[in-house]
Design a protein around this motif. Structure first.
Motif, PDB file in Angstrom:
ATOM      1  N   ASP A  80      -3.646 -38.077  -7.300  1.00  0.00           N
ATOM      2  CA  ASP A  80      -4.753 -37.456  -8.038  1.00  0.00           C
ATOM      3  C   ASP A  80      -5.675 -36.683  -7.103  1.00  0.00           C
ATOM      4  O   ASP A  80      -6.190 -35.613  -7.448  1.00  0.00           O
ATOM      5  CB  ASP A  80      -5.575 -38.531  -8.752  1.00  0.00           C
ATOM      6  N   SER A  81      -5.888 -37.239  -5.910  1.00  0.00           N
ATOM      7  CA  SER A  81      -6.899 -36.695  -4.999  1.00  0.00           C
ATOM      8  C   SER A  81      -6.424 -35.490  -4.208  1.00  0.00           C
ATOM      9  O   SER A  81      -7.225 -34.891  -3.471  1.00  0.00           O
ATOM     10  CB  SER A  81      -7.355 -37.782  -4.019  1.00  0.00           C
ATOM     11  N   MET A  82      -5.172 -35.118  -4.343  1.00  0.00           N
ATOM     12  CA  MET A  82      -4.705 -33.913  -3.673  1.00  0.00           C
ATOM     13  C   MET A  82      -5.426 -32.703  -4.253  1.00  0.00           C
ATOM     14  O   MET A  82      -5.693 -32.636  -5.454  1.00  0.00           O
ATOM     15  CB  MET A  82      -3.190 -33.763  -3.837  1.00  0.00           C
ATOM     16  N   ALA A  83      -5.742 -31.746  -3.404  1.00  0.00           N
ATOM     17  CA  ALA A  83      -6.445 -30.552  -3.873  1.00  0.00           C
ATOM     18  C   ALA A  83      -5.574 -29.801  -4.880  1.00  0.00           C
ATOM     19  O   ALA A  83      -4.337 -29.825  -4.791  1.00  0.00           O
ATOM     20  CB  ALA A  83      -6.788 -29.652  -2.694  1.00  0.00           C
ATOM     21  N   PRO A  84      -6.181 -29.138  -5.869  1.00  0.00           N
ATOM     22  CA  PRO A  84      -5.388 -28.407  -6.869  1.00  0.00           C
ATOM     23  C   PRO A  84      -4.611 -27.257  -6.246  1.00  0.00           C
ATOM     24  O   PRO A  84      -5.094 -26.578  -5.340  1.00  0.00           O
ATOM     25  CB  PRO A  84      -6.445 -27.904  -7.854  1.00  0.00           C
TER      26      PRO A  84
END
Length: 256
Positions: A80-84
Motif C-alpha cells: 500500500d505504501s509504495m508511491a503511486p
C-alpha cells in the motif's frame, strides 16, 4: 480438520506473511513455539494490498465457520505504501483508504467471535539502497521509501489504539539493531531469519502481556496429550519422566 481440535492462530497478509514459513521465518518460529498447543495457519498472499484484502476477508474468515480462530495476526501496508505509479497501476493505496481498509478488516475479525483476538503488524521499513539495486528497469518509477513506510506504520498504530487492538510497530522493531538494513532483510524488503526473530519476539511479547482470558501465551496453554509416556526420557531417579512435549523450550528463555 484432524482431531482433537486445537486453537487456531491464523496469519493473514501479503508476502511477509506468505514467506513467513520459510527457513527461519517468524511464522515457522510461532509454529515451533506453539507445537502441540495451537495450529498456526498460513493465509499469505504475495503482492496483495489492503484493498484486495477487504474484498475477500469475509471469504477467508466466514462468519458462519464451525470453528473461529483464537488469534488472527494481520499484516498489510508494505505494498500500500509504495508511491503511486504514473500509469495508475500498481499496489499503491492512498493513506486514508488504507486506514479505512484496515478498519474494515479489523471490525470483521472482531465480529467473528467474542474470543477471537487480533494482533496487527504495521508497515516495516525497507533498505532503500538494496531495493533500488534489485529493482527491474521497467519498475524504476515504483518507489519505496522509509518516509512513506513510516507514515503508513504510524497511521496503522494510531488506528489500533483507537480500536483497542494489539499492535506490533514493525517500523520501529526492525530498526533496533545498529546494522538493521544489512541483517533484517534478504532483498531490502522481505525478512531474513534475523529480522524474523525480532518480529516473532515482539509478537510473543504482545501475547504474553495482553490481558486476554484465557491467555494465549504458549506457557499458559495446555499441551495436547501431555501425560507421561513410557517412551519419554526417564529421570535420574528412575521414577519419573521428562515429557518431550514440554522440554523443547524448557531451557530456552528467548521466547519467555
Amino acid at each position: 480438520m484432524v482431531g482433537p481440535a486445537r486453537p487456531q492462530f491464523v496469519l493473514f497478509g501479503s508476502s511477509i506473511v506468505q514467506m513467513s514459513f520459510g527457513h527461519g521465518g517468524w511464522g515457522a518460529i510461532l509454529s515451533e513455539v506453539y507445537a502441540r498447543k495451537a495450529d498456526v495457519i498460513l493465509r499469505g498472499y504475495y503482492g496483495w494490498n489492503s484493498r484486495r484484502a477487504v474484498e475477500v476477508v469475509d471469504k477467508v474468515f466466514p462468519k458462519d465457520a464451525a470453528v473461529q480462530p483464537s488469534l488472527v495476526i494481520v499484516y498489510f501496508g508494505g505494498n500500500d505504501s509504495m508511491a503511486p505509479h504514473p500509469s495508475g497501476l500498481g499496489p499503491h493505496v492512498p493513506l486514508n483508504e488504507y486506514v479505512e481498509n484496515m478498519r474494515k478488516i479489523a471490525l470483521h475479525l472482531k465480529s467473528l467471535s467474542d474470543s477471537t483476538r487480533i494482533i496487527v503488524l504495521s508497515c516495516p521499513p525497507v533498505d532503500e539502497a538494496k531495493v533500488r539495486q534489485n529493482q527491474s528497469p521497467y519498475l524504476s518509477e515504483v518507489i519505496r521509501t522509509n518516509e512513506l513506510c513510516q507514515k503508513y506504520s504510524d497511521a496503522c498504530v494510531d488506528l489500533c489504539k483507537e480500536l483497542g487492538l494489539q499492535v506490533v510497530d514493525l517500523f520501529s522493531t526492525l530498526q533496533k539493531p545498529d546494522d538493521w538494513e544489512t541483517v533484517c532483510f534478504t532483498d531490502g524488503i522481505h525478512l531474513s531469519a534475523e529480522g524474523s526473530k525480532l518480529v516473532a519476539a515482539e509478537i510473543l511479547r504482545v501475547i504474553k502481556e495482553a490481558e486476554w482470558d484465557p491467555s494465549l501465551h504458549w506457557k499458559s496453554m495446555p499441551t495436547e496429550f501431555s501425560e507421561n509416556s513410557p517412551y519419554d526420557l526417564v529421570s535420574a531417579d528412575g521414577k519419573s519422566t521428562l515429557n518431550s512435549s514440554e522440554w523443547t523450550y524448557f531451557w530456552d528463555h528467548q521466547w519467555d
